[in-house]
Design an enzyme around this catalytic site. Structure first.
Site, PDB file in Angstrom:
ATOM      1  CD  GLU A 116     -32.189  29.091 147.208  1.00 26.33           C
ATOM      2  OE1 GLU A 116     -31.694  29.902 146.427  1.00 26.33           O
ATOM      3  OE2 GLU A 116     -32.073  29.161 148.431  1.00 26.33           O
ATOM      4  CG  HIS A 241     -34.953  36.584 142.651  1.00 25.24           C
ATOM      5  ND1 HIS A 241     -36.190  35.980 142.625  1.00 25.24           N
ATOM      6  CD2 HIS A 241     -34.204  35.851 143.506  1.00 25.24           C
ATOM      7  CE1 HIS A 241     -36.178  34.933 143.451  1.00 25.24           C
ATOM      8  NE2 HIS A 241     -34.976  34.828 143.988  1.00 25.24           N
ATOM      9  NE  ARG A 288     -32.038  33.058 141.642  1.00 25.81           N
ATOM     10  CZ  ARG A 288     -31.447  33.396 142.749  1.00 25.81           C
ATOM     11  NH1 ARG A 288     -30.630  34.416 142.752  1.00 25.81           N
ATOM     12  NH2 ARG A 288     -31.667  32.737 143.838  1.00 25.81           N
ATOM     13  CG  HIS A 349     -31.542  38.925 143.245  1.00 25.59           C
ATOM     14  ND1 HIS A 349     -32.111  39.251 144.452  1.00 25.59           N
ATOM     15  CD2 HIS A 349     -30.905  37.733 143.434  1.00 25.59           C
ATOM     16  CE1 HIS A 349     -31.843  38.290 145.341  1.00 25.59           C
ATOM     17  NE2 HIS A 349     -31.090  37.375 144.756  1.00 25.59           N
ATOM     18  NE  ARG A 384     -26.011  35.095 143.049  1.00 20.65           N
ATOM     19  CZ  ARG A 384     -26.934  34.973 144.006  1.00 20.65           C
ATOM     20  NH1 ARG A 384     -26.688  34.256 145.091  1.00 20.65           N
ATOM     21  NH2 ARG A 384     -28.092  35.574 143.900  1.00 20.65           N
TER      22      ARG A 384
END
Ligand code: FAD
Ligand code: SIN
Length: 519
Positions: A116, A241, A288, A349, A384
């Protein structure tokens, strides 16, 4: 009144992992888990991508995972916490597998690993695209085998019980003695007295309305802690997100996992341009915050309501095998992934900040611990890294457990007063609460979103103040119910996000304010 040894608020990965560990170690102790809604309902249940952990020591290393986490956190991670969590991760994952969680493996029985945004290696352990559901299933199954865990679904924790419930004077040392809990079916509010209380109450997505989080994510635990004057930090770092499915509505939105971009999907604007490479050399796998801001800019420049995720060049059979849930959800909406692009928008998110805890999960209030998304451990810093949150919850549940084994809490001897709702009346029309909730969510979306500025944050402060006073008036007048309690909590959370945003005088990680953009 109930009396228990350990009270845990929340039945996601954090709460259930702690409950299972305590119940296995202390078969004679009483462990009560209260959870609003059904027992499985949680952010955990919807996790798709997986758990980031270093399991392939040929290609990967702890050092690489540590570095990726520190880069994502943009200078605000606590390095010792990052090292501890990442090194402990594989052990906690094995424990979960031992309790019955199934993760995808190859023909040799080795775990298959996804990738990811922000990860330099393939290291995301997963169960198709329904990893969270599998974790929740296995933890609930294990909990149900342990007779000393009492799981109370449809029980809503309203407030922590602290010294101020006994006296109006400010105590020198403040303790937590449990929580007042609402039985959501009967409407009765009663105290649960506990020697030790853990908040494992999850995230805050619903404060924005448009979110990947389910309806239970209203920040209750953080709001309760705030009212009990517990230390709370980094609330400005709300992670959006980039790719939630756009269906033209606000409210909970289905997630299109980042693992889909890890699998090779492209982001395109309406004109068909693959725009991410104009913003970051990592393209679709930039972190992100960068992808969300790029989408925000594309939508703002074009006036379009969404951008698109293009999977048409990917092998459909493989896609269906890796992401059956996403494939099916898109099909149900008439999106044929072999020919059609998926419309997506950023949505709230994950909360990187929260209740400050030390390396043992202890908060600033005695006898109160916090674990999982409601806590701030120092792992995530300003942003994060994908799939690091399930990992954090597993590791910190174990840290709290280890601490409690070495420092058993003393029994609470205080007499706990019953909940006092004298003089309140039952609210039989909940429209007013829905209306205030909508107003609050609209305010957060308009002024406290992906890209902020100080003038908007000040506007949000003024509008929120009005909603705060209106909500407090409702709270004084009406008998407490779930919707009113959640509204009150979301007002507290919005206040913390706005004020801590205003206090941050720089752009960092997931926080982006136009007033500091040129510095
Ligand atoms: P939760 O799982 O949210 O559990 C909180 C619990 O507290 C719930 O049971 C809730 O009902 C209960 N609760 C809340 N308030 C109260 C109250 N007042 N009284 C009683 N009970 C209460 N992270 C990853 O690492 N990898 C992923 O792939 C991933 N994918 C995600 C996909 C989606 C769609 C979402 C929403 C999140 C994803 N995340 C992922 C984030 C991750 O799922 C969460 O951070 C994590 O599951 C949080 O676990 P938790 O136990 O702290 O909270
Ligand atoms: C995703 O699958 O994209 C979500 C992963 C995460 O939030 O960690």
């Amino acid at each position: 009144m109930e009396e228990v040894n350990f009270l845990i608020i929340g039945s996601g990965v954090a709460g259930l992992t702690l409950a299972v560990k305590l119940a296995e170690k202390f078969p004679m102790k009483k462990i009560t888990v209260v959870t609003k809604g059904d027992e499985a309902e949680s952010n955990t249940k919807y996790a798709q991508g997986g758990v980031a952990a270093v399991v392939d020591l040929k290609e990967d290393s702890f050092q690489k995972h540590i570095e990726d986490t520190l880069i994502a956190g943009d200078g605000l991670c606590d390095k010792s916490v990052v090292e501890m969590v990442i090194k402990d991760g594989p052990k906690r994952l094995r424990e979960l597998i031992h309790w019955g969680a199934n993760f995808d493996t190859d023909t040799y029985g080795e775990l298959t690993l996804g990738r990811e945004g922000g990860h330099s290696e393939f290291r995301v352990v997963h169960h198709k695209d329904t990893t969270g559901q599998e974790i929740e299933r296995s933890l609930l199954e294990r909990s149900n085998q342990l007779p000393n865990i009492k799981l109370l679904p449809h029980h809503f924790a309203i407030d922590l019980i602290t010294e101020h419930h006994f006296s109006n004077e400010m105590p020198n040392v403040n303790f937590c003695y449990g929580a007042y809990v609402l039985d959501q079916i009967s409407g009765r509010i009663f105290p649960i007295k506990a020697d030790c209380t853990t908040l494992a109450s999850g995230g805050i997505g619903q404060v924005y309305g448009h979110t990947t989080n389910p309806s239970v994510a209203t920040g209750d635990g953080i709001a309760m802690a705030y009212r009990a004057m517990v230390r709370i930090k980094n609330m400005e770092f709300v992670q959006f997100h980039p790719t939630s499915l756009y269906d033209g509505k606000s409210g909970a939105s289905f997630l299109i996992s980042e693992a889909v971009r890890g699998f090779g999907a492209f982001l395109r604007n309406k004109k068909g341009e693959r725009f991410m490479l104009n913003y970051d050399e990592r393209g679709e796998l930039a972190s992100r915050d960068i992808v969300s801001r790029a989408i925000h800019a594309e939508m703002k420049n074009s006036g379009d309501d969404c951008v698109y995720l293009d999977c048409t060049h990917l092998n459909t059979v493989d896609f269906k095998n890796h992401f059956p849930n996403i494939y099916q959800t898109c099909s149900k909406m008439g999106i044929n992934l072999a020919n059609d692009w998926i419309p997506v928008v950023p949505a709230s998110h994950y909360l990187c900040g929260g209740i400050v805890v030390d390396m043992n999960g202890k908060t600033s209030l005695k006898n109160l611990f916090a674990c999982g998304e409601c806590s701030y451990t120092g792992l995530h810093g300003a942003n994060r890294l994908a799939s690091n949150s399930l990992l954090e919850a597993l590791v910190y549940a174990d840290r709290i457990f280890q601490y409690l084994c070495n420092h058993p809490p003393s029994p609470v001897t205080k007499i706990i007063p019953e909940w006092n709702d004298e003089g309140t009346v039952i609210l039989d029309n909940s429209e007013i609460i829905q209306q205030k909730t909508n107003e609050l969510q609209q305010l957060m979306r308009s002024y406290v979103g992906v890209v902020r500025n100080n003038a908007d944050l000040l506007k949000a402060t003024r509008q929120l103040e009005k909603i705060y006073f209106e909500t407090e008036a409702l709270y004084q007048k009406y008998t407490l119910n779930t919707a009113l309690s959640q509204l009150r909590n979301m007002v507290n959370i919005a206040h913390l996000i706005i004020q801590q945003s205003l206090a941050r005088k720089e752009n960092r990680g997931g926080y982006y304010n136009l007033d500091y953009a040129k510095e």
